[in-house]
Design an enzyme around this catalytic site. Structure first.
Site, PDB file in Angstrom:
ATOM      1  N   TYR A   1      11.192   8.929   1.390  1.00 12.43           N
ATOM      2  CA  TYR A   1      11.196   7.909   0.333  1.00 12.43           C
ATOM      3  C   TYR A   1      11.873   8.348  -0.967  1.00 12.43           C
ATOM      4  CZ  TYR A   1       7.919   5.697   3.521  1.00 12.43           C
ATOM      5  OH  TYR A   1       7.348   5.126   4.637  1.00 12.43           O
TER       6      TYR A   1
ATOM      7  N   ALA B   1       3.271  -0.798   4.736  1.00 13.08           N
ATOM      8  CA  ALA B   1       2.840  -0.854   6.141  1.00 13.08           C
ATOM      9  C   ALA B   1       2.369  -2.249   6.560  1.00 13.08           C
ATOM     10  CB  ALA B   1       1.739   0.176   6.379  1.00 13.08           C
TER      11      ALA B   1
ATOM     12  N   HIS C   1      12.841  -2.604   1.704  1.00 14.48           N
ATOM     13  CA  HIS C   1      12.272  -1.316   2.095  1.00 14.48           C
ATOM     14  C   HIS C   1      13.164  -0.197   1.595  1.00 14.48           C
ATOM     15  CE1 HIS C   1       9.401  -3.270   4.718  1.00 14.48           C
ATOM     16  NE2 HIS C   1      10.396  -4.068   5.097  1.00 14.48           N
TER      17      HIS C   1
ATOM     18  N   PRO D   1       0.792  -1.229   0.000  1.00 12.86           N
ATOM     19  CA  PRO D   1       0.000   0.000   0.000  1.00 12.86           C
ATOM     20  C   PRO D   1       0.828   1.284   0.000  1.00 12.86           C
ATOM     21  CG  PRO D   1      -0.077  -1.099   2.140  1.00 12.86           C
ATOM     22  CD  PRO D   1       0.566  -2.055   1.195  1.00 12.86           C
ATOM     23  N   ASN D   2       0.286   2.249  -0.702  1.00 12.62           N
ATOM     24  CA  ASN D   2       0.814   3.625  -0.786  1.00 12.62           C
ATOM     25  C   ASN D   2       2.080   3.754  -1.634  1.00 12.62           C
ATOM     26  OD1 ASN D   2      -1.228   4.789   0.979  1.00 12.62           O
ATOM     27  ND2 ASN D   2      -0.208   3.648   2.615  1.00 12.62           N
TER      28      ASN D   2
ATOM     29  N   ARG E   1       5.173  11.083  -2.340  1.00 15.09           N
ATOM     30  CA  ARG E   1       4.871  10.688  -0.967  1.00 15.09           C
ATOM     31  C   ARG E   1       6.091  10.915  -0.073  1.00 15.09           C
ATOM     32  NH1 ARG E   1       4.777   4.473   1.206  1.00 15.09           N
ATOM     33  NH2 ARG E   1       4.074   4.975   3.284  1.00 15.09           N
TER      34      ARG E   1
ATOM     35  N   ASN F   1       8.069  -5.446  -1.306  1.00 13.19           N
ATOM     36  CA  ASN F   1       8.036  -4.352  -0.341  1.00 13.19           C
ATOM     37  C   ASN F   1       6.605  -4.314   0.177  1.00 13.19           C
ATOM     38  OD1 ASN F   1       7.931  -2.060   1.173  1.00 13.19           O
ATOM     39  ND2 ASN F   1       8.942  -0.734  -0.337  1.00 13.19           N
TER      40      ASN F   1
ATOM     41  N   GLU G   1      12.515  -9.495   1.302  1.00 14.38           N
ATOM     42  CA  GLU G   1      11.764  -8.315   1.751  1.00 14.38           C
ATOM     43  C   GLU G   1      12.640  -7.079   1.571  1.00 14.38           C
ATOM     44  OE1 GLU G   1      10.890  -8.603   5.928  1.00 14.38           O
ATOM     45  OE2 GLU G   1      10.293  -6.506   6.076  1.00 14.38           O
TER      46      GLU G   1
ATOM     47  N   ARG H   1      13.653   4.142  12.219  1.00 13.93           N
ATOM     48  CA  ARG H   1      12.457   4.980  12.208  1.00 13.93           C
ATOM     49  C   ARG H   1      11.625   4.743  13.485  1.00 13.93           C
ATOM     50  NH1 ARG H   1       9.470   4.757   6.674  1.00 13.93           N
ATOM     51  NH2 ARG H   1       8.428   6.539   7.642  1.00 13.93           N
TER      52      ARG H   1
HETATM   53  O1  LIG Z   1       4.945   2.111   3.242  1.00 14.79           O
HETATM   54  C1  LIG Z   1       6.019   1.996   3.812  1.00 14.79           C
HETATM   55  C2  LIG Z   1       7.255   1.955   3.045  1.00 14.79           C
HETATM   56  C3  LIG Z   1       8.346   1.072   3.612  1.00 14.79           C
HETATM   57  O2  LIG Z   1       8.038  -0.292   3.341  1.00 14.79           O
HETATM   58  C4  LIG Z   1       9.661   1.411   2.888  1.00 14.79           C
HETATM   59  O3  LIG Z   1       9.803   1.025   1.732  1.00 14.79           O
HETATM   60  O4  LIG Z   1      10.523   2.089   3.450  1.00 14.79           O
HETATM   61  C5  LIG Z   1       8.472   1.241   5.131  1.00 14.79           C
HETATM   62  C6  LIG Z   1       7.136   1.018   5.826  1.00 14.79           C
HETATM   63  O5  LIG Z   1       7.269   1.216   7.224  1.00 14.79           O
HETATM   64  C7  LIG Z   1       6.097   1.999   5.296  1.00 14.79           C
HETATM   65  O6  LIG Z   1       4.845   1.741   5.886  1.00 14.79           O
END
Ligand SMILES: O=C1C[C@@](O)(C(=O)O)C[C@@H](O)[C@@H]1O
Length: 147
Positions: A23, A77, A100, A10-11, A18, A74, A98, A107
């Site tokens: 990011y 959240a 990020h 998501p997002n 964003r 990725n 995985e 964080r």
């Molecule tokens: O949506 C994201 C992006 C993320 O996965 C990252 O790529 O740094 C880190 C997560 O905590 C966050 O909710």
């Protein structure tokens, strides 16, 4: 040729606008282009999906069985909340890496725990778009060594 499923949670469709301080400015299309180039170098194939819906990601993981050799994800959240996503990965038992963009361990405390990490081959966190590139490289090498 190894066939890798690349999943974005998501997002991540908002990348580029964003929270750029966290990011960066690269868009999801930029990351896909980077991964396509890396895949060519590694002589692998990628298929990419982004979804804001947990069930869509879970269905994609189930559908990967018999089609894909490994998963680069990725989870956004869902990393910190989704037992269901973790169970899907454990259920199909496909090697999963995985990634990020940000370093989740430096964080907020709620980002330090990953439900995915225990069912992943490994985790790469904090290198921006390079996390994906390094993750794909590591996953393909892992699969080549296994076969
Ligand atoms: O949506 C994201 C992006 C993320 O996965 C990252 O790529 O740094 C880190 C997560 O905590 C966050 O909710």
């Amino acid at each position: 040729m190894l066939n890798i499923l690349v999943l974005h949670g998501p997002n991540l469709n908002l990348l580029g606008r964003r929270e750029p301080g966290v990011y960066g400015l690269a868009t999801l299309d930029d990351i896909t282009a980077l991964l396509e180039r890396e895949a060519q170098t590694l002589e692998a194939k990628i298929e990419t999906l982004q979804s804001n819906h947990e069930g869509v990601l879970i269905d994609a993981i189930h559908d990967a069985l018999g089609k894909h050799d490994g998963i680069l994800i990725n989870p956004g959240a869902y990393t910190h909340t989704s037992v269901a996503l973790r169970d899907a990965i454990a259920g199909v038992n496909l090697p999963t890496v995985e990634v990020h963009l940000s370093n989740i361990h430096r964080r907020e405390p709620f980002r330090h725990h990953s439900y995915i990490a225990p069912v992943a081959v490994g985790q790469i966190s904090g290198f921006g778009p390079d996390s994906y590139r390094l993750g794909l490289y590591a996953l393909v090498n892992y699969l080549k060594q296994k076969s």
